[in-house]
Each structure stands twice: as C-alpha cells, then as structure tokens.
Scaffold this active site. Structure first.
Site, PDB file in Angstrom:
ATOM      1  N   VAL A 144       0.814  -1.421  -0.136  1.00  0.00           N
ATOM      2  CA  VAL A 144       0.142  -0.068  -0.003  1.00  0.00           C
ATOM      3  C   VAL A 144       0.902   1.159  -0.107  1.00  0.00           C
ATOM      4  O   VAL A 144       0.659   1.971  -0.732  1.00  0.00           O
ATOM      5  CB  VAL A 144      -0.834   0.115   1.356  1.00  0.00           C
ATOM      6  CG1 VAL A 144      -1.857   1.231   1.436  1.00  0.00           C
ATOM      7  CG2 VAL A 144      -2.061  -1.311   1.339  1.00  0.00           C
TER       8      VAL A 144
ATOM      9  N   ALA B 175       9.964   5.367   6.432  1.00  0.00           N
ATOM     10  CA  ALA B 175      10.587   4.612   7.074  1.00  0.00           C
ATOM     11  C   ALA B 175      10.040   3.244   6.621  1.00  0.00           C
ATOM     12  O   ALA B 175       8.962   2.996   6.240  1.00  0.00           O
ATOM     13  CB  ALA B 175      10.009   4.630   8.654  1.00  0.00           C
TER      14      ALA B 175
ATOM     15  N   GLY C 128     -10.956  -1.336   1.707  1.00  0.00           N
ATOM     16  CA  GLY C 128      -9.778  -0.842   0.502  1.00  0.00           C
ATOM     17  C   GLY C 128     -10.256   0.302   0.224  1.00  0.00           C
ATOM     18  O   GLY C 128     -10.363   1.470   0.620  1.00  0.00           O
TER      19      GLY C 128
ATOM     20  N   LYS D 136     -12.873  -5.351  10.856  1.00  0.00           N
ATOM     21  CA  LYS D 136     -13.859  -3.910   9.999  1.00  0.00           C
ATOM     22  C   LYS D 136     -15.308  -3.735  10.794  1.00  0.00           C
ATOM     23  O   LYS D 136     -15.696  -2.782  10.521  1.00  0.00           O
ATOM     24  CB  LYS D 136     -13.703  -4.577   8.622  1.00  0.00           C
ATOM     25  CG  LYS D 136     -12.285  -4.584   8.057  1.00  0.00           C
ATOM     26  CD  LYS D 136     -12.389  -5.703   6.791  1.00  0.00           C
ATOM     27  CE  LYS D 136     -10.770  -5.567   6.122  1.00  0.00           C
ATOM     28  NZ  LYS D 136     -10.523  -6.525   5.056  1.00  0.00           N
TER      29      LYS D 136
HETATM   30  P1  NAP Z   1       3.249  -4.792   3.664  1.00  0.00           P
HETATM   31  O1  NAP Z   1       3.372  -4.964   2.426  1.00  0.00           O
HETATM   32  O2  NAP Z   1       3.761  -5.746   4.495  1.00  0.00           O
HETATM   33  O3  NAP Z   1       4.079  -3.363   4.043  1.00  0.00           O
HETATM   34  C1  NAP Z   1       4.447  -3.239   5.456  1.00  0.00           C
HETATM   35  C2  NAP Z   1       5.683  -1.902   5.402  1.00  0.00           C
HETATM   36  O4  NAP Z   1       5.986  -1.527   6.544  1.00  0.00           O
HETATM   37  C3  NAP Z   1       6.662  -2.431   4.877  1.00  0.00           C
HETATM   38  O5  NAP Z   1       7.497  -1.500   3.863  1.00  0.00           O
HETATM   39  C4  NAP Z   1       7.932  -2.549   5.988  1.00  0.00           C
HETATM   40  O6  NAP Z   1       9.128  -2.513   5.620  1.00  0.00           O
HETATM   41  C5  NAP Z   1       7.247  -1.750   7.044  1.00  0.00           C
HETATM   42  N1  NAP Z   1       7.445  -1.963   8.302  1.00  0.00           N
HETATM   43  C6  NAP Z   1       6.734  -2.987   8.975  1.00  0.00           C
HETATM   44  N2  NAP Z   1       7.265  -2.842  10.000  1.00  0.00           N
HETATM   45  C7  NAP Z   1       8.130  -1.742  10.523  1.00  0.00           C
HETATM   46  C8  NAP Z   1       8.917  -1.369  11.435  1.00  0.00           C
HETATM   47  N3  NAP Z   1       8.706  -1.742  12.703  1.00  0.00           N
HETATM   48  N4  NAP Z   1       9.500  -0.243  11.167  1.00  0.00           N
HETATM   49  C9  NAP Z   1       9.827   0.233  10.013  1.00  0.00           C
HETATM   50  N5  NAP Z   1       8.849  -0.152   8.818  1.00  0.00           N
HETATM   51  C10 NAP Z   1       8.119  -1.352   9.233  1.00  0.00           C
HETATM   52  O7  NAP Z   1       1.856  -4.156   4.155  1.00  0.00           O
HETATM   53  P2  NAP Z   1       0.559  -3.612   3.068  1.00  0.00           P
HETATM   54  O8  NAP Z   1      -0.121  -4.803   2.727  1.00  0.00           O
HETATM   55  O9  NAP Z   1       1.165  -2.409   2.419  1.00  0.00           O
HETATM   56  O10 NAP Z   1      -0.383  -3.203   4.391  1.00  0.00           O
HETATM   57  C11 NAP Z   1      -0.069  -2.074   5.143  1.00  0.00           C
HETATM   58  C12 NAP Z   1      -1.368  -1.495   6.037  1.00  0.00           C
HETATM   59  O11 NAP Z   1      -2.533  -1.345   5.103  1.00  0.00           O
HETATM   60  C13 NAP Z   1      -2.001  -2.943   6.914  1.00  0.00           C
HETATM   61  O12 NAP Z   1      -2.094  -2.110   8.211  1.00  0.00           O
HETATM   62  C14 NAP Z   1      -2.834  -3.458   6.224  1.00  0.00           C
HETATM   63  O13 NAP Z   1      -3.727  -3.848   6.899  1.00  0.00           O
HETATM   64  C15 NAP Z   1      -3.511  -2.230   5.428  1.00  0.00           C
HETATM   65  N6  NAP Z   1      -4.468  -2.706   4.228  1.00  0.00           N
HETATM   66  C16 NAP Z   1      -3.651  -3.520   3.168  1.00  0.00           C
HETATM   67  C17 NAP Z   1      -4.431  -3.922   2.118  1.00  0.00           C
HETATM   68  C18 NAP Z   1      -3.836  -4.541   0.859  1.00  0.00           C
HETATM   69  O14 NAP Z   1      -4.386  -5.005  -0.172  1.00  0.00           O
HETATM   70  N7  NAP Z   1      -2.402  -4.829   0.982  1.00  0.00           N
HETATM   71  C19 NAP Z   1      -5.825  -3.409   2.215  1.00  0.00           C
HETATM   72  C20 NAP Z   1      -6.227  -2.682   2.918  1.00  0.00           C
HETATM   73  C21 NAP Z   1      -5.495  -2.292   4.108  1.00  0.00           C
HETATM   74  P3  NAP Z   1       9.900  -3.523   4.573  1.00  0.00           P
HETATM   75  O15 NAP Z   1       9.486  -2.992   3.432  1.00  0.00           O
HETATM   76  O16 NAP Z   1      11.363  -3.365   4.772  1.00  0.00           O
HETATM   77  O17 NAP Z   1       9.613  -4.778   5.022  1.00  0.00           O
HETATM   78  N1  HSE Z   2      -6.922 -10.098   3.642  1.00  0.00           N
HETATM   79  C1  HSE Z   2      -7.933  -8.848   3.424  1.00  0.00           C
HETATM   80  C2  HSE Z   2      -9.020  -9.628   2.445  1.00  0.00           C
HETATM   81  C3  HSE Z   2      -7.697  -7.868   2.762  1.00  0.00           C
HETATM   82  O1  HSE Z   2      -8.948 -10.732   2.073  1.00  0.00           O
HETATM   83  O2  HSE Z   2     -10.176  -9.002   1.993  1.00  0.00           O
HETATM   84  C4  HSE Z   2      -6.912  -6.978   3.667  1.00  0.00           C
HETATM   85  O3  HSE Z   2      -7.968  -6.351   4.442  1.00  0.00           O
END
Ligand code: NAP
Ligand code: HSE
Length: 440
Positions: free
Chosen positions: A23, A52, A143, A214
């Site tokens: 994201v 970060a 999302g 949610k």
């Molecule tokens: P992700 O791909 O795992 O990315 C997490 C990021 O945070 C990475 O860049 C990671 O660094 C960094 N990070 C984690 N812990 C850290 C720490 N302690 N210090 C510094 N950096 C740290 O996760 P994502 O899928 O983008 O999701 C992010 C948020 O959005 C979550 O809360 C998730 O629930 C929400 N979300 C995601 C989606 C989706 O479709 N993915 C949809 C709705 C909501 P590195 O890159 O170095 O590992």
């Molecule tokens: N894992 C979730 C889903 C997406 O399947 O809808 C992030 O909320």
C-alpha cells in the site's frame, strides 16, 4: 482550465510515510507522479519527504531519491520537516505508539491499519480531537471503497439501522468458487493460496478475524459508540460444505460471509457479528462475486445503499490513502479538521443469544415414518416455527433441509440440540443463519 497559483496553494505539506510495502509504495507513487494534477485539483501541494521501512537493504522501485528512506520510524514522526504522517506498516506495535506520538505533536495522521483502528481507534480519535488534527482511516475498511467518509459525513444526519458487509475478499473469493464450481473448501483454499489470493497462514481471513476488525470499525462509526473487535462474536467459513451452497441455490439463497452491525433501539445496544449466512439471491449483496467487497447500509431516511468495489490491492487501497492525505493536508493548511464523530456510551453490546434470525438447518436422518414429526416437535417445543421443509435422498442417504421463521437464536440452538439427539437423526450437518426474504 484554471491553474492554482502559488498563493492559492500555500506552503507544501510535507509527508512522512511509516511503511512502504504494497500500500505504501503505491501511495508514494501516486502522490509523487500525480503531484501536479493533485495540486491543481485540490489546491494543496503534497510532497513525500521521508519514508521509514524495516529493511533498508530491499531494492525498491520508488519515484523518490533513496535518501528519503530510513529505518527509524520514530525519527520520521518527530522530524521538523514532516507535517503529516501516513502509517501503512500494519499491526499495533509499534504502529500504535507512532500514531499516538504524531498526534501528540499535532501532526495529522492517515492510516490503512484496521488492526490498530479496531483495537485502539476510539482512543486515538480522541487524541486527534484533543490535538485538533485529523486521523483519517478510509483504507482500513473495504480498501478502495469509500465507506468511512460516507458514514462520517454524507450520512451524518441519518438514523442508521443496520450495516451489513462483505468485507473480506479472500473468503468471498473462496465462497464464490465453491458456489459456482461445486468445489470443496480445502481445494479452493489451496488454489486461492497458489494464486496469491489467500495467505499461506489463512486464519485471519477464513476464520473471520479480519472481517471482525472491520465490523468493529463500522459499528463504532455507524452507531456513534465504541465497539472493540473483541466485542464481535465471529464465525468463519472453514466448516462450510459445498453441498449446502448447492441446496441454498435451489432454495433461492447464496452463502456469504457477512459482517453485520445493528442497533437495537429498545435495548439501546449494538450487536456486531461476523458469520456465514444465506442471503436471498435477489439481494444486492448476493451478486458481489470473487474478491470484491460491498457494504450495504440501511438508513431510516435514505433507505438502502450499497458501496461496492475492490476491498484490497495496491491501487484501490492506495487511492483511499491518497484521498485521505489530500483531505488532511487541505485541512491542515486551512487550520481546520474533518468531522469528528462524537461517541456515547450505549446501554451495552447486545448479547447474540437474544438476537432473532431465520435459520437453514440440514439434518441427516433415518428415512422412516414419524421422524419428521419428532423433529418438528423439538422445534415447536422451543417456539421455533418451520417455514419450509425439504427431504432430499432416500433411506440411508435421507436428509431434511429446513428453513425456520425468524426465531430467537438461543431457542434455535436449543431446538437443534434436542433434534440432534433424537433416535432418527444421525447428524446435524449444517446450521446457518438466513437473511430474511423481506430484506431482499
Ligand atoms: P506490507 O506490504 O507488509 O508493508 C509493510 C511496510 O511496513 C513495509 O514497507 C515494511 O518494511 C514496513 N514496516 C513494517 N514494520 C516496520 C517497522 N517496525 N519499522 C519500519 N518499517 C516497518 O503491508 P501492506 O499490505 O502494504 O499493508 C499495510 C497496511 O495497510 C496494513 O495495516 C494493512 O492491514 C492495510 N491494508 C492493506 C491492504 C492490502 O491490500 N495490502 C488493504 C487494506 C488495508 P519493509 O518493506 O522493509 O519490510
Ligand atoms: N485479507 C483481506 C481480504 C484484505 O482478503 O479482504 C485486507 O483487509
């Protein structure tokens, strides 16, 4: 076309990202590559100044210089050159303390983090209010689907009766394929994992925990109260048999994993739950297929509304984050903040046992005279009236499929327990709530 002048735009709002994964990276890309268009459209200039991450060694394809990257998120929050913080790292620790620190410094925060908002949302929102800055979280539910802002702003004057959503794409994908292909849960889950739809550790999705977070956020917002994710009784989809999806179809129903939040005016209490349910195939939610999400809102004045779209994925989720960043940046420049939903203490969180629902019950039975009468008596003795009964198969393969009228859920549980113990009943094969036909 009118172009915003430097005077209109004001000083650039400098943004610090905490996290730059799926994201975060897409949000940085959109904010950077569409910066000019965003400024022209919104009248506010936003620049990503610090990011970060956990691992500085990871190769990243970002449209910003590597020098903006750091592995010290607390330094990003505290930096003098950061006006606004975007938290997209996930989890509660250290995300929660970082968000709190930003708000304590009167820096607006945008987050996509449902885990954090379901656990600590009300306390963090109170902190934002005290600091007179925004804490925006549109991406945390559904999302890319706008649902937080409509509930907070457009429907501010509405008397919301019920919010019912398909808010987990993984489970909706699995149920859709089981329904359309007649395939079993395990086979479809394995396929979904191979295709990248489901995580290797699928529990958060298939056991309903993601949907419960949610549901807590939606209930808190829709009813102006505090609902924690631990207040949300949750059932997942592991036990669902494709046979019941087929029988449901024949009876005019589709099975969906629902997050349901409703307000009971008499008890002044909210009940938020997650469970698989049969919904009439004419209901708008029945046509939400594969990994799509939708949130169905029932209000006294506006009636029934459905918000539909991609519940996850880089592009849709980043678009919700960017929208919040622009909103928070504009408010910051205007010395304002977005609306804050006041919360009040309700009488309580309603006990699910007192809720009423129609039910689908499938019993494997002995095919002999009198069995149906005994089962009907067990239901009747508990005040549960049967709406329809269908016998499938014969002799050793016989099964009874019943739809009840709306009944107290605790009474249905008790009736099923008695029926399951009868001599003529070999197995209680399925018990599932049914969303009432009149709701379709
Ligand atoms: P992700 O791909 O795992 O990315 C997490 C990021 O945070 C990475 O860049 C990671 O660094 C960094 N990070 C984690 N812990 C850290 C720490 N302690 N210090 C510094 N950096 C740290 O996760 P994502 O899928 O983008 O999701 C992010 C948020 O959005 C979550 O809360 C998730 O629930 C929400 N979300 C995601 C989606 C989706 O479709 N993915 C949809 C709705 C909501 P590195 O890159 O170095 O590992
Ligand atoms: N894992 C979730 C889903 C997406 O399947 O809808 C992030 O909320």
């Amino acid at each position: 076309m009118t172009t915003a002048s430097a005077d209109d735009v004001g000083p650039t709002v400098r943004v610090g990202f905490l996290g730059c994964g799926t994201v975060g990276a897409e949000s940085v890309r959109i904010l950077t590559q569409r910066r000019e268009a965003i400024t022209r459209y919104s009248g506010v200039d936003v620049e990503v100044v610090r990011i970060a991450v956990r691992d500085l060694g990871v190769e990243r394809d970002l449209p910003v210089p590597d020098t903006v990257l750091t592995d010290d998120p607390a330094a990003v929050v505290a930096a003098d050159d950061i006006d606004l913080v975007v938290e997209v790292m996930g989890g509660t620790d250290p995300a929660g303390s970082l968000v709190a620190a930003a708000l304590d410094l009167s820096k607006p925060v945008v987050t996509a983090n449902k885990t954090l908002m379901a656990a600590d949302g009300p306390a963090l929102l109170d902190k934002a209010r005290a600091a007179n800055v925004d804490l925006l979280y549109e991406a945390s539910v559904g999302g890319g689907i706008p649902i937080i802002r409509p509930l907070t702003e457009t429907l501010a004057g509405e008397y919301v009766r019920r919010v019912m959503g398909i808010v987990n794409g993984t489970t909706n994908y699995i149920l859709t394929r089981m329904d359309e292909e007649g395939a079993g849960f395990d086979a479809v889950l394995a396929d979904a994992q191979a295709l990248g739809y489901a995580e290797a550790e699928p529990s958060a999705d298939v056991d309903g925990h993601d949907a419960a977070q949610k549901a807590a956020i939606l209930a808190t917002l829709a009813f102006g109260t505090r609902v924690h994710d631990t207040d949300v009784p949750t059932e997942g989809i592991r036990g669902i048999d494709a046979h019941d999806l087929g029988l449901g179809r024949r009876l005019g129903y589709v099975v969906k994993l629902l997050a349901v939040a409703e307000y009971d005016e008499a008890a002044d209490a909210v009940l938020a739950r997650v469970f698989p349910a049969m919904i009439p195939d004419s209901h708008p939610l029945a046509n939400v297929r594969l990994s799509y999400n939708a949130v169905f809102v029932e209000g006294e004045s506006a009636g029934r509304m459905m918000f539909y779209g991609h519940g996850a994925g880089a592009g849709p989720t980043a678009m919700a984050v960017v929208g919040d960043v622009v909103d928070a940046a504009r408010n910051l420049r205007q010395g304002a903040r977005g609306p804050h939903v006041s919360r009040r203490a309700l009488h309580g969180i309603k006990d699910g046992a007192d809720a009423t629902s129609q039910y689908y019950v499938r019993l494997e039975v002995e095919d002999r005279p009198g069995v149906l009468a005994e089962i009907a008596r067990a239901f009747g003795d508990h005040g549960v009236s049967l709406k329809s009964v269908l016998q499938e198969g014969r002799e050793a393969d016989a099964e009874l499929v019943m739809i009840t009228h709306a009944s107290r859920e605790a009474d249905v549980d008790a009736a099923v327990a008695v029926a399951g113990g009868l001599d003529g009943v070999e197995n209680v094969a399925a018990v599932m709530r049914v969303v009432a036909d009149e709701d379709a």
